[in-house]
Design a protein around this motif. Structure first.
Motif, PDB file in Angstrom:
ATOM      1  N   GLY A   1       0.673  -1.168   0.191  1.00 46.70           N
ATOM      2  CA  GLY A   1       0.042  -0.067  -0.192  1.00 46.70           C
ATOM      3  C   GLY A   1       1.005   1.439  -0.148  1.00 46.70           C
ATOM      4  O   GLY A   1       0.333   1.873  -0.221  1.00 46.70           O
ATOM      5  N   ARG A   2       2.265   1.183  -0.179  1.00 48.32           N
ATOM      6  CA  ARG A   2       2.739   2.232  -0.376  1.00 48.32           C
ATOM      7  C   ARG A   2       4.546   2.125  -0.131  1.00 48.32           C
ATOM      8  O   ARG A   2       5.011   0.500  -0.706  1.00 48.32           O
ATOM      9  CB  ARG A   2       3.413   2.636   1.436  1.00 48.32           C
ATOM     10  CG  ARG A   2       4.233   3.836   1.689  1.00 48.32           C
ATOM     11  CD  ARG A   2       4.587   4.783   3.049  1.00 48.32           C
ATOM     12  NE  ARG A   2       5.081   5.639   3.219  1.00 48.32           N
ATOM     13  CZ  ARG A   2       6.661   5.674   3.467  1.00 48.32           C
ATOM     14  NH1 ARG A   2       7.416   4.148   3.183  1.00 48.32           N
ATOM     15  NH2 ARG A   2       7.397   6.471   3.806  1.00 48.32           N
ATOM     16  N   HIS A   3       4.718   2.673  -0.959  1.00 46.15           N
ATOM     17  CA  HIS A   3       6.165   2.639  -2.099  1.00 46.15           C
ATOM     18  C   HIS A   3       6.754   3.859  -2.447  1.00 46.15           C
ATOM     19  O   HIS A   3       6.035   4.939  -2.273  1.00 46.15           O
ATOM     20  CB  HIS A   3       5.660   1.828  -3.226  1.00 46.15           C
ATOM     21  CG  HIS A   3       6.913   1.114  -4.453  1.00 46.15           C
ATOM     22  ND1 HIS A   3       7.888   0.917  -4.288  1.00 46.15           N
ATOM     23  CD2 HIS A   3       7.351   1.977  -6.059  1.00 46.15           C
ATOM     24  CE1 HIS A   3       8.452   0.336  -4.428  1.00 46.15           C
ATOM     25  NE2 HIS A   3       8.534   1.067  -6.017  1.00 46.15           N
ATOM     26  N   VAL A   4       8.001   3.955  -2.000  1.00 48.06           N
ATOM     27  CA  VAL A   4       8.616   4.987  -2.198  1.00 48.06           C
ATOM     28  C   VAL A   4      10.080   4.239  -3.407  1.00 48.06           C
ATOM     29  O   VAL A   4      10.166   3.302  -3.567  1.00 48.06           O
ATOM     30  CB  VAL A   4       9.691   5.146  -0.792  1.00 48.06           C
ATOM     31  CG1 VAL A   4      11.098   6.663  -0.757  1.00 48.06           C
ATOM     32  CG2 VAL A   4       8.593   5.341   0.121  1.00 48.06           C
ATOM     33  N   VAL A   5       9.768   5.690  -4.158  1.00 52.35           N
ATOM     34  CA  VAL A   5      11.312   5.777  -4.856  1.00 52.35           C
ATOM     35  C   VAL A   5      12.647   6.905  -5.489  1.00 52.35           C
ATOM     36  O   VAL A   5      11.583   7.627  -4.564  1.00 52.35           O
ATOM     37  CB  VAL A   5      10.796   5.633  -6.703  1.00 52.35           C
ATOM     38  CG1 VAL A   5       9.168   3.644  -6.788  1.00 52.35           C
ATOM     39  CG2 VAL A   5      10.000   6.732  -6.729  1.00 52.35           C
ATOM     40  N   GLY A   6      13.338   6.950  -6.496  1.00 52.77           N
ATOM     41  CA  GLY A   6      13.552   7.892  -6.709  1.00 52.77           C
ATOM     42  C   GLY A   6      14.301   7.489  -8.462  1.00 52.77           C
ATOM     43  O   GLY A   6      14.032   6.543  -8.556  1.00 52.77           O
TER      44      GLY A   6
ATOM     45  N   ARG B   1      -2.786   8.877  -3.375  1.00 50.09           N
ATOM     46  CA  ARG B   1      -2.198   9.771  -3.361  1.00 50.09           C
ATOM     47  C   ARG B   1      -0.816   9.605  -4.061  1.00 50.09           C
ATOM     48  O   ARG B   1       0.189   8.751  -3.240  1.00 50.09           O
ATOM     49  CB  ARG B   1      -1.971  10.621  -2.159  1.00 50.09           C
ATOM     50  CG  ARG B   1      -1.065  11.375  -2.448  1.00 50.09           C
ATOM     51  CD  ARG B   1      -1.054  11.670  -0.066  1.00 50.09           C
ATOM     52  NE  ARG B   1      -2.219  13.290  -0.944  1.00 50.09           N
ATOM     53  CZ  ARG B   1      -2.521  14.045   0.719  1.00 50.09           C
ATOM     54  NH1 ARG B   1      -1.917  14.055   1.317  1.00 50.09           N
ATOM     55  NH2 ARG B   1      -2.880  14.991   0.115  1.00 50.09           N
ATOM     56  N   THR B   2       0.270  10.487  -4.732  1.00 49.11           N
ATOM     57  CA  THR B   2       1.551  10.587  -4.780  1.00 49.11           C
ATOM     58  C   THR B   2       2.536  11.900  -4.528  1.00 49.11           C
ATOM     59  O   THR B   2       1.855  13.160  -4.575  1.00 49.11           O
ATOM     60  CB  THR B   2       2.210  10.657  -6.191  1.00 49.11           C
ATOM     61  OG1 THR B   2       1.228  11.590  -7.108  1.00 49.11           O
ATOM     62  CG2 THR B   2       1.503   9.245  -7.003  1.00 49.11           C
ATOM     63  N   VAL B   3       3.048  11.487  -3.670  1.00 48.38           N
ATOM     64  CA  VAL B   3       3.950  12.813  -3.076  1.00 48.38           C
ATOM     65  C   VAL B   3       5.150  12.462  -4.470  1.00 48.38           C
ATOM     66  O   VAL B   3       6.618  11.724  -3.427  1.00 48.38           O
ATOM     67  CB  VAL B   3       4.199  13.056  -1.432  1.00 48.38           C
ATOM     68  CG1 VAL B   3       5.309  14.340  -1.401  1.00 48.38           C
ATOM     69  CG2 VAL B   3       2.620  13.338  -1.281  1.00 48.38           C
ATOM     70  N   TRP B   4       5.927  14.297  -4.710  1.00 47.53           N
ATOM     71  CA  TRP B   4       7.436  14.153  -5.449  1.00 47.53           C
ATOM     72  C   TRP B   4       7.853  15.245  -4.652  1.00 47.53           C
ATOM     73  O   TRP B   4       6.822  16.406  -5.215  1.00 47.53           O
ATOM     74  CB  TRP B   4       7.280  14.218  -6.806  1.00 47.53           C
ATOM     75  CG  TRP B   4       7.094  12.645  -7.614  1.00 47.53           C
ATOM     76  CD1 TRP B   4       5.913  12.478  -7.859  1.00 47.53           C
ATOM     77  CD2 TRP B   4       7.780  11.775  -8.124  1.00 47.53           C
ATOM     78  NE1 TRP B   4       5.480  11.496  -8.390  1.00 47.53           N
ATOM     79  CE2 TRP B   4       7.277  10.755  -8.576  1.00 47.53           C
ATOM     80  CE3 TRP B   4       9.146  11.876  -7.518  1.00 47.53           C
ATOM     81  CZ2 TRP B   4       7.271  10.243  -8.917  1.00 47.53           C
ATOM     82  CZ3 TRP B   4       9.668  10.493  -8.001  1.00 47.53           C
ATOM     83  CH2 TRP B   4       9.150   9.144  -8.360  1.00 47.53           C
ATOM     84  N   GLN B   5       9.473  14.908  -3.918  1.00 44.88           N
ATOM     85  CA  GLN B   5       9.998  15.892  -3.730  1.00 44.88           C
ATOM     86  C   GLN B   5      10.854  16.332  -4.497  1.00 44.88           C
ATOM     87  O   GLN B   5      12.190  15.423  -4.908  1.00 44.88           O
ATOM     88  CB  GLN B   5      10.376  15.520  -2.442  1.00 44.88           C
ATOM     89  CG  GLN B   5       9.229  15.335  -1.011  1.00 44.88           C
ATOM     90  CD  GLN B   5       9.764  15.396   0.259  1.00 44.88           C
ATOM     91  OE1 GLN B   5      10.859  15.942   0.300  1.00 44.88           O
ATOM     92  NE2 GLN B   5       9.762  14.268   1.127  1.00 44.88           N
TER      93      GLN B   5
ATOM     94  N   ALA C   1      21.040  17.610 -12.638  1.00 44.74           N
ATOM     95  CA  ALA C   1      21.785  17.202 -11.663  1.00 44.74           C
ATOM     96  C   ALA C   1      20.460  17.137 -10.055  1.00 44.74           C
ATOM     97  O   ALA C   1      21.307  17.242  -8.980  1.00 44.74           O
ATOM     98  CB  ALA C   1      22.450  18.525 -11.007  1.00 44.74           C
ATOM     99  N   ASP C   2      19.148  17.177 -10.687  1.00 44.45           N
ATOM    100  CA  ASP C   2      18.344  16.714  -9.373  1.00 44.45           C
ATOM    101  C   ASP C   2      17.731  15.748  -9.380  1.00 44.45           C
ATOM    102  O   ASP C   2      17.584  14.407  -9.914  1.00 44.45           O
ATOM    103  CB  ASP C   2      16.986  17.637  -9.994  1.00 44.45           C
ATOM    104  CG  ASP C   2      17.172  19.332 -10.492  1.00 44.45           C
ATOM    105  OD1 ASP C   2      17.788  19.392  -9.294  1.00 44.45           O
ATOM    106  OD2 ASP C   2      16.455  19.690 -11.524  1.00 44.45           O
ATOM    107  N   LEU C   3      17.195  14.921  -7.928  1.00 41.62           N
ATOM    108  CA  LEU C   3      17.252  13.938  -7.773  1.00 41.62           C
ATOM    109  C   LEU C   3      15.552  14.267  -7.752  1.00 41.62           C
ATOM    110  O   LEU C   3      14.882  15.258  -6.438  1.00 41.62           O
ATOM    111  CB  LEU C   3      17.671  13.868  -6.518  1.00 41.62           C
ATOM    112  CG  LEU C   3      17.063  11.657  -5.922  1.00 41.62           C
ATOM    113  CD1 LEU C   3      17.550  10.757  -6.286  1.00 41.62           C
ATOM    114  CD2 LEU C   3      18.054  11.798  -4.704  1.00 41.62           C
ATOM    115  N   TYR C   4      14.161  13.469  -7.940  1.00 42.55           N
ATOM    116  CA  TYR C   4      12.560  13.364  -7.284  1.00 42.55           C
ATOM    117  C   TYR C   4      12.721  11.944  -6.695  1.00 42.55           C
ATOM    118  O   TYR C   4      13.843  11.058  -6.803  1.00 42.55           O
ATOM    119  CB  TYR C   4      12.291  12.871  -8.903  1.00 42.55           C
ATOM    120  CG  TYR C   4      11.713  13.770 -10.091  1.00 42.55           C
ATOM    121  CD1 TYR C   4      11.200  14.494  -9.685  1.00 42.55           C
ATOM    122  CD2 TYR C   4      13.147  14.702 -10.372  1.00 42.55           C
ATOM    123  CE1 TYR C   4      10.686  16.303 -11.145  1.00 42.55           C
ATOM    124  CE2 TYR C   4      13.107  16.181 -11.323  1.00 42.55           C
ATOM    125  CZ  TYR C   4      11.798  15.943 -11.521  1.00 42.55           C
ATOM    126  OH  TYR C   4      11.464  17.211 -12.358  1.00 42.55           O
TER     127      TYR C   4
END
Length: 147
Positions: free
Chosen positions: A99-104, A125-129, A109-112
């Motif tokens: 139910g939850r997944h974190v990716v990069g 929901r998605t949250v991108w930093q 030069a930026d990291l999502y």
């Protein structure tokens, strides 16, 4: 503590049409924006789903049309997905079995850094930093299934 809903098959869960609301915050410059539209996950002939998003993006009070296309292909293990840009370049993996997944995802030069959470059968929901020399953004997107 937030609860997440496990999804045994990400592609089966995503199939269909979703109402999309996204807030965009520029944490460096202070600007704010909002996207409102729809995302349709439709079947691809070769398997997987075609993600087509379209709507209106308002940045600093100025509205303009916005769209994007992604490909969600079957992942390496059952129930997962391999997310790719429209041109086939790799974007990220997706595993919603907890139910939850974190990716990069590095972009120049930026990291999502993305976090995907499933709330219930009809909401996720998605949250991108986004951090780096060119960007410092927070993008929060809520999806509600259209029936």
């Amino acid at each position: 503590m937030e609860e997440f809903r496990p999804v045994p098959d990400a592609l089966a869960y995503l199939l269909g049409s979703w109402r999309v609301t996204r807030s965009v915050q520029d944490r460096a410059g202070g600007g704010e924006g909002r996207f409102d539209g729809t995302t349709v996950f439709g079947p691809l002939d070769a398997g997987g789903l075609l993600h087509e998003e379209a709507g209106t993006f308002v940045w600093l009070g100025v509205p303009r049309p916005a769209e994007r296309t992604l490909r969600f292909l079957p992942g390496p293990t059952p129930g997962t997905a391999d997310v790719r840009f429209a041109d086939g370049r790799p974007f990220h993996d997706l595993d919603l079995t907890t139910g939850r997944h974190v990716v990069g995802h590095p972009c120049s030069a930026d990291l999502y850094r993305g976090e995907f959470t499933v709330r219930d059968p009809d909401h996720w929901r998605t949250v991108w930093q986004v951090a780096g020399p060119a960007k410092n953004l927070l993008l929060t997107t809520d999806y509600a299934r259209l029936r």
